[in-house]
Write an enzyme that holds these catalytic residues in place. Structure first.
Site, mmCIF file in Angstrom:
data_model
loop_
_atom_site.group_PDB
_atom_site.id
_atom_site.type_symbol
_atom_site.label_atom_id
_atom_site.label_comp_id
_atom_site.label_asym_id
_atom_site.label_seq_id
_atom_site.Cartn_x
_atom_site.Cartn_y
_atom_site.Cartn_z
ATOM 1 N N CYS A 58 31.718 34.991 35.909
ATOM 2 C CA CYS A 58 32.849 35.586 35.653
ATOM 3 C C CYS A 58 33.510 35.749 34.615
ATOM 4 C CB CYS A 58 33.739 34.675 37.051
ATOM 5 S SG CYS A 58 35.513 35.588 37.469
ATOM 6 N N CYS A 62 39.597 30.539 35.411
ATOM 7 C CA CYS A 62 40.283 30.280 36.607
ATOM 8 C C CYS A 62 40.577 28.028 36.191
ATOM 9 C CB CYS A 62 40.311 30.385 38.017
ATOM 10 S SG CYS A 62 40.139 32.270 37.932
ATOM 11 N N CYS A 65 37.310 26.448 38.860
ATOM 12 C CA CYS A 65 35.633 27.447 39.027
ATOM 13 C C CYS A 65 34.616 27.251 38.480
ATOM 14 C CB CYS A 65 36.123 28.788 39.329
ATOM 15 S SG CYS A 65 34.795 29.986 40.583
ATOM 16 N N CYS A 102 33.237 35.986 55.465
ATOM 17 C CA CYS A 102 33.676 36.364 54.341
ATOM 18 C C CYS A 102 33.105 36.005 53.590
ATOM 19 C CB CYS A 102 34.892 34.810 54.033
ATOM 20 S SG CYS A 102 35.751 35.690 52.568
ATOM 21 N N CYS A 134 35.476 39.516 56.214
ATOM 22 C CA CYS A 134 36.799 39.312 54.944
ATOM 23 C C CYS A 134 36.062 39.658 53.582
ATOM 24 C CB CYS A 134 37.996 38.382 55.505
ATOM 25 S SG CYS A 134 37.951 37.253 53.746
ATOM 26 N N CYS A 194 44.972 37.066 53.875
ATOM 27 C CA CYS A 194 44.510 35.727 53.780
ATOM 28 C C CYS A 194 44.694 35.418 52.378
ATOM 29 C CB CYS A 194 42.727 35.622 54.127
ATOM 30 S SG CYS A 194 41.896 33.700 54.002
ATOM 31 N N ARG A 266 43.902 27.418 57.647
ATOM 32 C CA ARG A 266 42.148 27.038 57.389
ATOM 33 C C ARG A 266 42.020 25.450 56.064
ATOM 34 N NH1 ARG A 266 41.098 32.027 56.237
ATOM 35 N NH2 ARG A 266 40.299 32.149 58.191
HETATM 36 N N1 SAM Z 1 36.854 36.327 42.364
HETATM 37 C C1 SAM Z 1 37.530 36.392 43.414
HETATM 38 C C2 SAM Z 1 39.116 35.705 43.040
HETATM 39 O O1 SAM Z 1 39.620 34.539 42.408
HETATM 40 O O2 SAM Z 1 40.125 36.281 43.927
HETATM 41 C C3 SAM Z 1 37.707 35.825 44.615
HETATM 42 C C4 SAM Z 1 35.929 34.635 44.616
HETATM 43 S S1 SAM Z 1 37.521 32.769 44.154
HETATM 44 C C5 SAM Z 1 36.068 31.720 44.422
HETATM 45 C C6 SAM Z 1 37.970 32.748 45.687
HETATM 46 C C7 SAM Z 1 38.901 31.785 45.679
HETATM 47 O O3 SAM Z 1 38.295 30.270 45.804
HETATM 48 C C8 SAM Z 1 40.026 30.781 44.838
HETATM 49 O O4 SAM Z 1 40.858 31.268 44.980
HETATM 50 C C9 SAM Z 1 39.775 29.231 45.148
HETATM 51 O O5 SAM Z 1 40.979 29.333 45.799
HETATM 52 C C10 SAM Z 1 39.148 29.398 45.780
HETATM 53 N N2 SAM Z 1 38.309 27.995 44.571
HETATM 54 C C11 SAM Z 1 37.072 28.270 43.591
HETATM 55 N N3 SAM Z 1 36.400 27.631 43.549
HETATM 56 C C12 SAM Z 1 37.477 26.244 43.532
HETATM 57 C C13 SAM Z 1 36.818 24.173 43.990
HETATM 58 N N4 SAM Z 1 35.621 24.658 43.316
HETATM 59 N N5 SAM Z 1 37.750 23.776 44.631
HETATM 60 C C14 SAM Z 1 38.482 24.754 45.485
HETATM 61 N N6 SAM Z 1 38.341 26.563 46.369
HETATM 62 C C15 SAM Z 1 38.307 26.888 44.510
HETATM 63 C C1 DTB Z 2 39.412 29.908 50.059
HETATM 64 O O1 DTB Z 2 40.325 29.681 49.894
HETATM 65 N N1 DTB Z 2 37.858 29.136 50.156
HETATM 66 C C2 DTB Z 2 36.730 29.735 49.762
HETATM 67 C C3 DTB Z 2 37.169 31.120 50.338
HETATM 68 N N2 DTB Z 2 38.709 30.851 50.529
HETATM 69 C C4 DTB Z 2 36.710 32.340 49.498
HETATM 70 C C5 DTB Z 2 35.878 29.343 48.788
HETATM 71 C C6 DTB Z 2 35.906 28.217 47.542
HETATM 72 C C7 DTB Z 2 35.645 27.358 47.121
HETATM 73 C C8 DTB Z 2 34.909 26.416 47.487
HETATM 74 C C9 DTB Z 2 33.757 26.123 45.945
HETATM 75 C C10 DTB Z 2 32.608 26.545 45.536
HETATM 76 O O2 DTB Z 2 32.209 26.277 46.221
HETATM 77 O O3 DTB Z 2 32.207 27.390 44.534
HETATM 78 FE FE1 SF4 Z 3 36.143 34.505 38.939
HETATM 79 FE FE2 SF4 Z 3 36.331 31.895 40.296
HETATM 80 FE FE3 SF4 Z 3 38.076 32.733 38.784
HETATM 81 FE FE4 SF4 Z 3 37.271 34.130 41.119
HETATM 82 S S1 SF4 Z 3 38.350 31.665 41.110
HETATM 83 S S2 SF4 Z 3 38.690 35.164 38.731
HETATM 84 S S3 SF4 Z 3 35.257 34.009 41.057
HETATM 85 S S4 SF4 Z 3 36.297 32.162 37.901
#
Ligand code: SAM
Ligand code: DTB
Ligand code: SF4
Length: 333
Positions: A58, A62, A65, A102, A134, A194, A266
């Site tokens: 990506c 973030c 992430c 989802c 979702c 959500c 959730r």
């Molecule tokens: N790329 C899209 C976005 O950012 O909206 C969708 C996927 S993104 C992985 C969805 C959500 O996962 C993020 O907004 C964040 O709240 C959660 N998330 C990602 N990495 C995480 C982590 N290491 N621990 C907890 N939540 C995480």
């Molecule tokens: C949300 O709030 N938590 C989920 C879902 N929406 C997409 C994602 C959590 C991701 C946790 C880190 C991972 O497994 O990559």
């Molecule tokens: Fe990309 Fe992860 Fe940020 Fe979603 S949360 S926009 S997957 S870097």
């Protein structure tokens, strides 16, 4: 006790929410549990399962992430899955007790290309299996939201993640307003919203309450609010954050329940590190949804059987799909 209608307010102040958040813990849990039972069936939990339809690589930054291309996290990068693979995984989720699937993609935003056409086909296919669908695909414009709605999308996940003030410490490649704008587009298309966030990123109680303030004061409160505990992944800027204590999770869940009485709260990322006792307190304090299945998107999560065993132990039941009714999609001309 106040009337049920007056519990749902869109004029919260940050201080009011902070005061709730800082209530002595057992009193806070009691108040949240009472609010939960007044508005919802206390023993019912909605169960979702995540499918990472496009993993890693990506362009966003973030800080939490593992899927951001710029961090070395060792995540298995994968291009967009086939529709068939997704339906097979959805079947398994359904058999495991999930009412919602989802689908997450590591995209900054949706583009009008063949990949999006394929996601539309995935939405149609899973919807035809009588499960709530979702998606979480990054930013969307109005037209893309409408296309998803017409394909039968039930909900769209788009997290605010933290307060507006804290946002730029965590993410530099987009703004809070970008996030709010996508949520507005989702609402306009009549898709269930959500949106929630993450705790444990070094934010203050004020930041946590600031995020809840933005969500609770929306003209229509989100139908579901995921509360994630940071999964600190090696290679990300937040790799050394100390784990979230169960007591903080409880305060956050309980406060969310009190300010958004009817919303599905959730208990999201972080359950793998939580005891069943800890989770039981979260359900008592108003959490009424989980992600189940061995993986979240890229990190481990309790398996279906383990969660169903926990439900049996605690006397919880999994909510049926479309308990709120199946939406009628108005087709755009
Ligand atoms: N790329 C899209 C976005 O950012 O909206 C969708 C996927 S993104 C992985 C969805 C959500 O996962 C993020 O907004 C964040 O709240 C959660 N998330 C990602 N990495 C995480 C982590 N290491 N621990 C907890 N939540 C995480
Ligand atoms: C949300 O709030 N938590 C989920 C879902 N929406 C997409 C994602 C959590 C991701 C946790 C880190 C991972 O497994 O990559
Ligand atoms: Fe990309 Fe992860 Fe940020 Fe979603 S949360 S926009 S997957 S870097």
């Amino acid at each position: 006790m106040q009337s049920a209608m007056s519990d749902i307010r869109n004029n919260w102040t940050r201080n009011e929410i902070l005061e709730i958040y800082n209530t002595p813990l057992l009193e806070l849990i009691f108040k949240a549990a009472s609010m939960h039972r007044k508005h919802n069936t206390g023993s019912e939990v909605q169960v979702s399962s995540l499918i990472s339809i496009k993993t890693g690589g990506c362009p966003e930054d973030c800080g939490y992430c593992p899927q951001a291309a710029r961090y070395n996290t060792g995540v298995d990068v994968h291009k967009l899955m086939d529709v068939e693979q997704v339906t097979q995984m959805a079947e398994r989720a359904k058999a495991g007790g999930a009412s919602r699937v989802c689908m997450g993609a590591a995209w900054r935003e949706v583009r009008d290309n063949r990949d999006f056409d394929r996601v539309i086909d995935m939405v149609k296919a899973v919807n035809a299996m009588d499960m709530e669908v979702c998606c979480t695909l990054g930013m969307l414009n109005e037209n893309q939201a409408q296309r998803l709605a017409e394909a039968g999308l039930y909900a769209y996940n788009h997290n605010l993640d933290t307060s507006e003030e804290k946002y730029s410490d965590i993410i530099g490649t987009r703004t809070y307003d970008d996030r709010l704008n996508t949520i507005k587009n989702v609402r306009k298309a009549n898709i269930s919203v959500c949106s929630g966030g993450i705790i444990g990123m070094g934010e203050s109680a004020e930041d946590r309450c600031g995020m809840l303030l933005t969500l609770a004061n929306m003209a229509k409160q989100p139908e579901s609010v995921p509360i994630n505990a940071l999964v600190a992944v090696e290679g990300t800027p937040l790799e050394n954050q100390k784990p979230v204590e169960i007591w903080e999770m409880l305060r956050m869940i309980a406060t969310t329940r009190i300010v958004m009485p009817k919303t599905v709260v959730r208990l999201s990322a972080g359950r793998q590190q939580m005891s069943v006792e800890g989770q039981a307190l979260c359900f008592l304090a108003g959490a009424n949804s989980i992600f189940t299945g061995e993986k979240l998107l890229t990190t481990p999560n309790p398996e279906f059987d383990q969660d169903m065993e926990m439900f049996r132990l605690l006397g919880l039941t999994a909510r049926e799909p479309f308990a709120e009714g199946r939406p009628q999609v108005a087709h755009a001309h």
